[in-house]
Design an enzyme around this catalytic site. Structure first.
Site: not given
Ligand code: NAD
Length: 469
Positions: A221-224, A226, A243, A277
């Site tokens: 997901g997002s860096t934030a 993570g 990731e 991503c």
């Molecule tokens: P996001 O971080 O908003 O959410 C990702 C997931 O994490 C969701 O299921 C969300 O509900 C959950 N989540 C978020 N914060 C959390 C927390 N504190 N505790 C538990 N769960 C939490 O990201 P998104 O908007 O769904 O995805 C887009 C981002 O993901 C982009 O920045 C993209 O580059 C990245 N991404 C990275 C990869 C990779 O392999 N590196 C692959 C796909 C997407």
């Protein structure tokens, strides 16, 4: 195999208890997703904890056989899964999109089942004999995004299961149906309890990240997001694979053939309508061929139809959600306001339903423009001029993320030399974003840590144990 309607009904919650999920192309309802609370999450974790030891005791061969059967189940339901994915995520059925994603789930399950993992003899000198084994962690939490919801769920759960763990999956709130349906199909072949799914918001999902019974979090997901998970998992010292976001640079060297590379450049950037991503998000092109590359990119982009994913002709779709549409619109507006040259697109038609942002190519843009330095995660590519390779490498390395990158040139030796200077987890040559279940994939800098795929990816789902003696 069951019909699309039967599959959707099988994951639906009791009437009146769910949340309606809407098609980002049309605004029409796709289906109802359950809204699971903390009690449900606790019961899912408890079921996983109870089921895991017997699964671990089966051993690698039996677990691999189960993964192969699960892959067959996905293949049997491939068309229904692709239809649901297309409706919920927006990506077209055709092109490298919904059917491709379901196919990738099958391929990753099979490849993960087949990866070799033998104990390693580290020292055997007659005096000391030390062997390295990889033991199951226990229960793994798998938290995923909305862009490739099924494929990324498989990237997380397949190696976790293969290594003898049970898994609790938390899909993105934007795309729960796809993951619920995928898990339902996988569970036709897997023992009860080892693969659970909790369809919840991030507040409930966050409980996985500090839960004492969860040994590892696989997070994409997002860096934030993570960063938040690093903090919340600290008290229980969880293992993490992160990731995170990227803003991948591509560098086109002056000897590249613009026409020959244009289509691969296009798909490197616009795969899944840019919501990928490791998509090419900043393209650096040498002055000598800048205009020619721009021209060829426009020519390719014009031929790629965008529209409702269920229309078999389309290869590009809408943004998955309004928030992402707004990000793209704001970043392209910033580029326009700065005087950058719009080669194609740049003007969304907001009178139509659906979060469609037209394929957009932006030239003569400053390297500090927000469209360059922020992750657009959508169909808008900035093309930046450079005049020396040193300058291009410096710009490519100028951000605090480093997931993927690419170098484009017929001179492979020169391209590899440039690749070695780029700070990214993967640098592709003459392509971008090509992932492979045999090849480790992960980020540098704030794009995360740990790798997925290949034997290294399997090891990341185990606890290394040395037997010394
Ligand atoms: P996001 O971080 O908003 O959410 C990702 C997931 O994490 C969701 O299921 C969300 O509900 C959950 N989540 C978020 N914060 C959390 C927390 N504190 N505790 C538990 N769960 C939490 O990201 P998104 O908007 O769904 O995805 C887009 C981002 O993901 C982009 O920045 C993209 O580059 C990245 N991404 C990275 C990869 C990779 O392999 N590196 C692959 C796909 C997407």
């Amino acid at each position: 195999m069951e019909t699309y309607d039967a599959l959707l009904a099988s994951i639906a919650p009791a009437a009146g208890t769910g949340r309606t999920i809407f098609d980002p192309a049309t605004g029409e309802a796709v289906g109802e997703a359950p809204v699971h609370g903390l009690d449900y999450l606790e019961s899912a974790v408890a079921a996983a904890v109870a089921a895991q030891p017997a699964w671990a005791a089966l051993g690698h061969d039996a677990r691999s056989a189960a993964l192969l059967q699960a892959a067959d189940a996905v293949e049997r339901s491939a068309e229904e899964l692709a239809q649901l994915l297309s409706r919920e995520q927006g990506k077209p059925l055709n092109g490298p999109n919904a059917r491709f994603e379901v196919g990738a789930c099958v391929a990753w399950l099979r490849a993960t089942a087949g990866l070799p993992l033998e104990p390693e003899t580290i020292v055997d000198d007659g005096d000391t004999r030390a062997e390295m084994h990889y033991r199951p962690i226990g229960v793994v939490g798998a938290i995923g995004p909305w862009n490739w919801p099924m494929m990324i769920a498989v990237w997380q759960l397949a190696p976790a299961l293969r290594m003898g763990n049970a898994v609790v999956v938390k899909p993105s709130g934007n795309t729960p149906l796809s993951v619920l349906a995928l898990v339902k199909v996988l569970n036709e072949e897997l023992p009860e309890g080892i693969l659970e799914v909790v369809s919840c918001g991030r507040e409930v999902g966050a409980r996985l990240t500090d839960h004492p019974a969860i040994g590892k979090i696989m997070f994409t997901g997002s860096t934030a997001g993570g960063r938040a998970i690093i903090k919340s998992s600290a008290d229980t010292v969880k293992r993490l694979t992160l990731e995170l976001g990227g803003n991948d640079a591509g560098i086109v060297l002056p000897d590249a053939d613009p026409k020959a590379i244009a289509e691969d450049l296009f798909w490197g950037a616009f795969l899944n309508t840019g919501q990928t991503c490791a998509a090419l998000k900043r393209l650096y092109v040498h002055n000598d061929i800048y205009d020619a590359v721009c021209e060829e990119l426009v020519a390719v982009a014009r031929q790629m139809p965008m529209g409702n994913g269920l229309d078999e002709d389309n290869v590009l779709g809408p943004l998955q959600n309004k928030a992402q549409f707004d990000v793209v619109a704001t970043l392209v507006q910033a580029a326009k306001d700065s005087g950058a040259r719009i080669l194609l697109g740049g003007n969304p038609d907001t009178s139509q339903p659906g979060f469609f942002y037209p394929t957009t190519l932006v030239a003569d843009i400053d390297n500090n423009n927000p469209l360059v330095v922020e992750e657009q995660f959508g169909p808008a590519l900035p093309v930046i001029r450079y005049s020396s390779v040193d300058e291009a490498v410096e710009k490519a390395n100028g951000l605090d993320v480093g997931l993927g990158a690419s170098v484009w040139s017929p001179n492979l030796e020169a391209a590899r030399g440039v690749a070695a200077r780029i700070q990214a987890g993967t640098v592709w040559i003459n392509r971008h974003g090509a992932v492979d279940p045999r090849i480790p994939f992960g980020g540098a800098k704030q794009s995360g840590y740990g790798v997925e795929f290949g034997v290294e990816g399997l090891k990341a789902l185990g606890i290394p144990q040395v037997i010394n003696g």
